[in-house]
Design an enzyme around this catalytic site. Structure first.
Site, mmCIF file in Angstrom:
data_model
loop_
_atom_site.group_PDB
_atom_site.id
_atom_site.type_symbol
_atom_site.label_atom_id
_atom_site.label_comp_id
_atom_site.label_asym_id
_atom_site.label_seq_id
_atom_site.Cartn_x
_atom_site.Cartn_y
_atom_site.Cartn_z
ATOM 1 N N CYS A 112 0.858 -1.189 0.000
ATOM 2 C CA CYS A 112 0.000 0.000 0.000
ATOM 3 C C CYS A 112 0.889 1.232 0.000
ATOM 4 O O CYS A 112 1.392 1.645 1.041
ATOM 5 C CB CYS A 112 -0.924 -0.002 1.224
ATOM 6 N N LEU A 113 1.124 1.760 -1.188
ATOM 7 C CA LEU A 113 1.930 2.963 -1.367
ATOM 8 C C LEU A 113 1.188 3.811 -2.394
ATOM 9 O O LEU A 113 0.985 3.372 -3.531
ATOM 10 C CB LEU A 113 3.331 2.580 -1.853
#
Length: 197
Positions: A112-113
């Site tokens: 999750c970036l």
């Protein structure tokens, strides 16, 4: 006019073949941009890039991150990058091969970036992603989690979160989940000595 270009291209291919060299494979715009990005890489000292499929497959590579600050000091985390032909108009697919207890990386390795999703822009590059991954280890984010359990522990009890991270990196269990060891031997010994003193 078009036939002239076609004939010129054929003669060039024939000349290359006659010299004993195979005709050069034409590169996609994504491959050209990736070559530029790789040539301009300015990696942090915590990161190494490797090409497990050799120099002929630059569109698939690995980044190894060894954080030198934060909860994950002493760990070794490997990420795979799959760069699409439409790069830089589409972001690379990045997965963590190392099973890690982290609020922004789930147990399947999804990361999750924000710059790998909605905030991706063609002006961003591989270097930007590498720095973003490093930032995840120095500043895990409990506000946009993939691993909701880890995020809740980080938010509610940072000391317990730190113990869970160390247990996971040492090759232990956190709850019902087993994590393979990803801690370097030297840092594991140092951490054990610190806990005993």
């Amino acid at each position: 006019m078009i036939n002239l270009f076609k004939i010129k291209g054929q003669k060039k291919d024939e000349a290359a073949t006659a010299n004993g060299k195979p005709a050069a494979k034409k590169q996609s715009p994504g491959e050209l941009r990736l070559h530029k990005d790789i040539a301009e890489l300015n990696l942090p000292k915590t990161t190494r890039i490797s090409f497990p499929n050799g120099k002929d497959d630059l569109m698939n590579f690995e980044a190894t991150i060894k954080p030198d600050e934060g909860y994950y000091v002493g760990g070794k985390f490997v990420f795979t990058f799959q760069v699409p032909p439409a790069y830089p108009h589409e972001p690379p697919k990045v997965k963590c091969k190392t099973k890690v207890y982290h609020p922004n990386i789930d147990l399947e390795g999804n990361v999750c970036l924000n710059i790998l999703r909605e905030d991706w822009k063609p002006v961003l590059n591989i270097n930007t992603i590498v720095y973003g991954l490093n930032l995840l280890f120095s500043q895990p984010n409990d506000e946009d989690p993939l691993n909701h359990d880890a995020a809740a522990v980080l938010r509610d009890d940072p000391k317990k979160f730190e113990k869970n991270v160390h247990r996971a990196m040492a090759g232990g269990y956190v709850g019902e989940t087993h994590f393979p060891r990803c801690m370097t031997l030297q840092s594991g010994f140092r951490r054990l000595c610190d806990e005993l003193l």
